[in-house]
Design a protein around this motif. Sequence first.
Motif, PDB file in Angstrom:
ATOM      1  N   ASP A 114       5.834  -0.209   1.457  1.00  0.00           N
ATOM      2  CA  ASP A 114       4.892  -1.000   0.666  1.00  0.00           C
ATOM      3  C   ASP A 114       4.744  -2.408   1.250  1.00  0.00           C
ATOM      4  N   MET A 115       3.571  -2.980   1.042  1.00  0.00           N
ATOM      5  CA  MET A 115       3.349  -4.374   1.382  1.00  0.00           C
ATOM      6  C   MET A 115       4.120  -5.265   0.420  1.00  0.00           C
ATOM      7  N   HIS A 117      -4.496  -8.259  -3.862  1.00  0.00           N
ATOM      8  CA  HIS A 117      -4.274  -7.111  -2.988  1.00  0.00           C
ATOM      9  C   HIS A 117      -5.290  -7.174  -1.842  1.00  0.00           C
ATOM     10  N   MET A 120       1.654  -2.267  -3.028  1.00  0.00           N
ATOM     11  CA  MET A 120       2.429  -3.508  -2.975  1.00  0.00           C
ATOM     12  C   MET A 120       3.634  -3.359  -3.890  1.00  0.00           C
ATOM     13  N   CYS A 156      10.094  -4.408   0.054  1.00  0.00           N
ATOM     14  CA  CYS A 156       9.225  -4.611   1.219  1.00  0.00           C
ATOM     15  C   CYS A 156       9.965  -4.972   2.501  1.00  0.00           C
ATOM     16  N   TYR A 202       0.419  -8.356   6.038  1.00  0.00           N
ATOM     17  CA  TYR A 202       1.359  -7.248   6.128  1.00  0.00           C
ATOM     18  C   TYR A 202       1.434  -6.809   7.579  1.00  0.00           C
TER      19      TYR A 202
END
Length: 518
Positions: free
Chosen positions: A60-61, A67, A88, A92, A123
């Motif tokens: 995940d970011m 977003h 997200m 992470c 990211y």
Amino acid sequence: MLRKVQVKNGVLQGMVGKDPRISVFRGVPYAKPPVGELRWKAPQPAEDWEGVRPCYEYADMAMMQVHPGMDDDFYTKELHPTAAEYKMSEDCLYLNIFTPAETKEDNIPVFVYIHGGGLQDGYSYEVEFDPERVARRGVIVVMVSYRLGLFGFLAHPELTAQTPKDSVISNFGMQDQSMALHWIYDNISAFGGNPERIVICGQSAGARSVQAQICSPMNGNIIKGAIIQSGVSMMYGDEERPMAYIPSLQEAEQYGAAFLQEIGINDLEEAKRMDAHELMRRLDEASKRKSRYVFGLCVDGRFVRESAPSAYYNNRLRDIPLIVCICQGETQSPFIKGNMNYAQYLERAEKYGEEKERFFALAQVTDDAGAQALAEGDAFNNFLGGSRGFCELRAAAGQRVYYCIFDHDIPGDDAGSFHGSELWFMFDSLGNSWRPFEGKHYDLARQVTSYWTNFVKTLDPNGKDYNGNPLPEWKPYEKDHKAVMRFLDQATPEVLQECPVLDFRLEFGKKVFGNKSL
């Protein structure tokens, strides 16, 4: 090829890349998930696992206020066309590793990339990043994810009180990056890498991160070279609101405490219990009511001991080779080039006290047009002046630094060499873009990627491109030979003219920041 590796925490299973000569490991954990009791705490070493851990999917970011990919703006089209499909979360802290090694004894140099995004966004798998293309040139590429914004950089009096003595306070995102570097140093040999040849690179906030990492004592001797892209954090002591300003811990604590009050949270424990997405929602609402809340570096006294410019003036960063670059187009944005009329020019001169008349003699400004030209040039432009001023300090200290300016043609619209446009060339990723790039662009990308990977391999960008063609010689920036590589339709070596006003500002900066102990 190396598809399965044994690292200190367990066994990782990679996959075949788009290029079958590259092994890809996505979502490699370098720290425990910073969730629950670990929210707003220093990163903790990753836990061991049983069996074989598959590394096929991106993690995940990091949590962000907005977003990426959800807005209809320039950078959504440019860099985030697929971002909306990724999740997200606070969980992470992962690496993506791309290796061309056939055995773990290959001893391949390592290129570590830290993404940008203002320390609030971004990211490690944006569409302009194509680590496989770079790895194919004979380096291992590691893309680093780290905590951002509120979760990465909150400071608060209660956090300070809870932090053990002699530990780093706040700057969690920087601590994440540092832990990633230590994990890479300890484990990259399993991927066929050479832990004694780690070069780090970052663009925009990633560049600021690189500067923090090479100035911090927490990384020991791990980093052997660095690439700083757009741009160098620099101050001269004569600014009203310097871009490179880093608040003290006390200032950051006050900012954090005021923010929690603004979003209706009474104390830190309540904030720790709140759902991460709810915190982001309240952050977004608060930023709409007031100016945007931004959480970034503070001088905590251990990881960040001083501002980067203070470290530069006092020569308190490691003697390692560096590449410094900017994009010409980004230097002309209003925020970067600044504005100055004649009255403001006279007002600024007052800051120089007894040196005011010498400043007038060097600047030779007589009207508004002259003042604006001064603001836009190498002496005062935030990116031109910052990058070149940094190179001057490095050269004066006898340290090797290579300076370049991207002024390349960008087809498809009139955006020019915008902030981030060089990433398509350094990652040789033009084929991922919507823009109608043509042969000359691919030729330039081949040169740029070759300079970057040569630097990772030998700490010198010179040599041949990956087709075996000799590259134009890129000389280091020196006091008496101010060499710059200008990336136009092709790499074009140039020598910059003297800039007496920049020299004057550097002298002033040394008086303000120099000879200061920690």
